[in-house]
Scaffold this motif. Structure first.
Motif, short mmCIF file in Angstrom:
data_model
loop_
_atom_site.label_atom_id
_atom_site.label_comp_id
_atom_site.label_asym_id
_atom_site.label_seq_id
_atom_site.Cartn_x
_atom_site.Cartn_y
_atom_site.Cartn_z
N LYS A 1 37.05 52.25 54.42
CA LYS A 1 35.65 53.32 54.52
C LYS A 1 35.57 53.95 55.91
N ALA A 2 37.11 54.20 56.38
CA ALA A 2 37.32 54.94 57.30
C ALA A 2 37.34 56.22 56.78
N LEU A 3 38.25 55.80 55.93
CA LEU A 3 39.04 57.01 55.13
C LEU A 3 38.23 57.66 54.45
N GLY A 4 37.55 56.63 53.32
CA GLY A 4 36.64 56.92 52.31
C GLY A 4 37.34 57.79 51.15
N LYS A 5 38.77 56.72 51.38
CA LYS A 5 39.57 56.90 50.16
C LYS A 5 39.58 55.39 50.10
N THR A 6 40.09 54.55 48.54
CA THR A 6 40.89 53.62 48.08
C THR A 6 42.13 53.22 48.09
N MET B 1 43.64 41.84 53.98
CA MET B 1 42.67 43.02 53.25
C MET B 1 40.38 42.88 54.34
N ASP B 2 40.20 42.24 54.36
CA ASP B 2 39.18 42.95 54.84
C ASP B 2 39.76 44.17 55.87
N TYR B 3 40.89 44.26 56.88
CA TYR B 3 41.46 45.41 57.47
C TYR B 3 41.54 46.27 57.36
N ILE B 4 42.34 46.12 55.98
CA ILE B 4 42.22 47.36 54.86
C ILE B 4 41.17 47.55 54.40
N SER B 5 40.46 47.12 53.90
CA SER B 5 38.61 47.52 53.41
C SER B 5 37.95 48.21 54.85
N ALA B 6 38.60 48.02 55.56
CA ALA B 6 37.87 49.00 56.76
C ALA B 6 38.35 50.08 56.98
N VAL C 1 48.53 44.72 68.35
CA VAL C 1 47.38 46.05 69.11
C VAL C 1 47.49 46.95 68.33
N TYR C 2 46.24 47.76 68.04
CA TYR C 2 45.83 48.83 66.96
C TYR C 2 45.48 49.78 67.73
N GLY C 3 45.09 51.53 67.19
CA GLY C 3 44.21 52.08 68.20
C GLY C 3 45.34 52.92 67.90
N PRO C 4 43.95 54.44 68.27
CA PRO C 4 44.26 55.40 69.13
C PRO C 4 45.93 55.58 69.49
N TRP C 5 46.84 56.65 68.71
CA TRP C 5 48.27 56.58 69.48
C TRP C 5 48.96 55.54 69.40
N VAL D 1 39.71 50.33 63.65
CA VAL D 1 40.04 51.49 62.73
C VAL D 1 39.55 52.83 62.55
N LYS D 2 38.30 53.02 62.34
CA LYS D 2 37.86 54.79 62.38
C LYS D 2 38.01 55.63 63.90
N HIS D 3 37.57 54.56 64.99
CA HIS D 3 38.60 55.52 65.72
C HIS D 3 40.12 55.80 66.00
N PHE D 4 41.13 54.74 65.45
CA PHE D 4 42.35 55.52 65.25
C PHE D 4 42.46 56.44 63.54
N VAL D 5 41.05 56.13 62.81
CA VAL D 5 41.92 57.10 61.73
C VAL D 5 40.95 58.93 62.03
N ASP D 6 40.48 58.76 63.18
CA ASP D 6 39.79 59.82 64.20
C ASP D 6 40.77 60.72 65.00
N TRP D 7 41.55 59.92 65.59
CA TRP D 7 42.60 60.07 66.05
C TRP D 7 43.54 61.15 64.79
N TYR D 8 43.93 59.86 63.87
CA TYR D 8 45.45 60.26 63.14
C TYR D 8 45.12 61.91 62.94
N ARG D 9 43.68 62.43 62.26
CA ARG D 9 43.42 63.14 61.33
C ARG D 9 43.00 64.10 61.98
N ALA D 10 43.25 64.14 63.25
CA ALA D 10 43.14 65.25 64.48
C ALA D 10 44.32 65.06 65.34
N PHE D 11 45.00 64.06 64.95
CA PHE D 11 46.57 64.57 66.04
C PHE D 11 47.54 65.20 64.77
#
Length: 335
Positions: A278-283, A270-275, A182-186, A322-332
């Motif tokens: 992409k969401a972070l804009g960093k390698t 590795m595809d999960y990491i690539s996603a 399971v993954y996602g915000p919070w 993954v993008k939803h998680f990153v958006d939450w992480y950056r905001a929190f």
């Protein structure tokens, strides 16, 4: 209805409480707020729930037999969603007794509470880790799960066995939920997505086990919660025609059922990491490491039983989730 949700300050428990409250139910949330990971994150989740007039929080340890017994006797819960547990595969190698206390004694205390207080349906968290050394994919609830590869997995298998015995002896309707990654915000800080995100944003390398040659059935939190919400209304009934010889291990002559809750698609690590990159804009800089003890190479959920029962199949794509998680992480964390 009046629900008890254990692990209410946890990742899945918090989201389940929100969903039940939004549907107009009364929710009593229980958690011991232990320091397995950042307590302030757990408290932040509870702080979001407490403004609801239909929510009440109790800080109690599952392993405290007398406190749990009193809590149940005074609670008059109609349904129990038991999500509290000592989580984590790798931590079970370091601190096995924490798993016996929370996952075995704690689960027994919940079963006893349900037995003595006429709870009409108990749903509890199991795990895809129970499939252990199974190699046939996708993992099916019709398969035997007798070879776990971590103590954590063994305690989850034990929970299923304990639940069946109570369903058989006392007629308590029980539903086991085998969650798949399971993954996602919070989300939890000890899980890969959280650790990877934190490390990449801090310009630190991430640890990638088995040199990245792993696959997981990553399942978004909202899909998990929707499945739980629908299943809480599906109260198992005894099947007098069922036998051990001809029936599925996921059913019984007792009011007992087990379901996989997964995305039904295996994604390469590795595809999960690539996603995430992409969401972070960093390698990410990657430390390629060997396989960890207790890990499995691949997980994939057969969810036909789940769909046939509730007409729902998890569907969030990894890129979007993954993008939803990153958006939450950056905001929190203000990053």
């Amino acid at each position: 209805m009046k629900f008890l949700v254990t692990g209410a300050a946890g990742f899945i428990g918090f989201h389940v409480c929100k969903r039940l409250l939004a549907a107009g139910h009364q929710v009593i949330g229980l958690d011991n707020l232990n320091d397995y990971y950042d307590v302030s994150l757990k408290q932040a989740r509870i702080d979001l729930l407490t403004p609801h007039t239909a929510f009440q929080f109790e800080k109690i340890d599952l392993a405290d037999r007398q406190s749990i017994a009193t809590f149940f006797a005074e609670g008059n819960f109609e349904r129990v969603i038991h999500l509290a547990a000592q989580a984590g595969v790798r931590y079970s190698l370091e601190n096995p007794h924490a798993y016996a206390d929370a996952n075995l004694a704690g689960h027994l205390n919940i079963l006893e509470g349900c037995r003595h207080n006429q709870v009409k349906h108990l749903l509890y968290a199991s795990s895809s880790s129970v499939y252990g050394l199974n190699r046939k994919l996708p993992f099916s609830v019709n398969d035997a799960v007798d070879h776990p590869v971590s103590l954590y997995a063994a305690t989850k298998k034990a929970n299923e066995l304990m639940s069946h015995s109570y369903a058989h002896l006392y007629g308590i309707p029980v539903t086991g939920l085998r969650f798949f990654t399971v993954y996602g915000p919070w989300g939890r800080p000890d899980m890969a997505l959280f650790k990877f995100t934190k490390a990449i944003l801090e310009d630190k390398a991430i640890d990638v086990y088995n040199h990245g040659k792993m696959r997981r059935d990553f399942t978004y939190i909202d899909d998990i919660v929707e499945a739980i919400f629908r299943l809480q209304d599906i109260v198992p009934k005894p099947n007098p025609e069922w036998t051990v010889e001809s029936g599925s291990p996921a059913e019984s002559s007792a009011p007992y059922r087990v379901y996989n809750i997964g995305n039904s698609s295996s994604v390469a690590l590795m595809d999960y990491i690539s996603a995430l990159e992409k969401a972070l804009g960093k390698t990410a800089r990657k430390n390629m490491l060997p396989m960890q003890a207790g890990d499995v190479l691949e997980t994939s959920a057969d969810t036909h039983d789940l769909y046939n029962t509730i007409g729902f199949k998890p569907q969030m794509s990894v890129e979007e989730g993954v993008k939803h998680f990153v958006d939450w992480y950056r905001a929190f964390y203000h990053q």
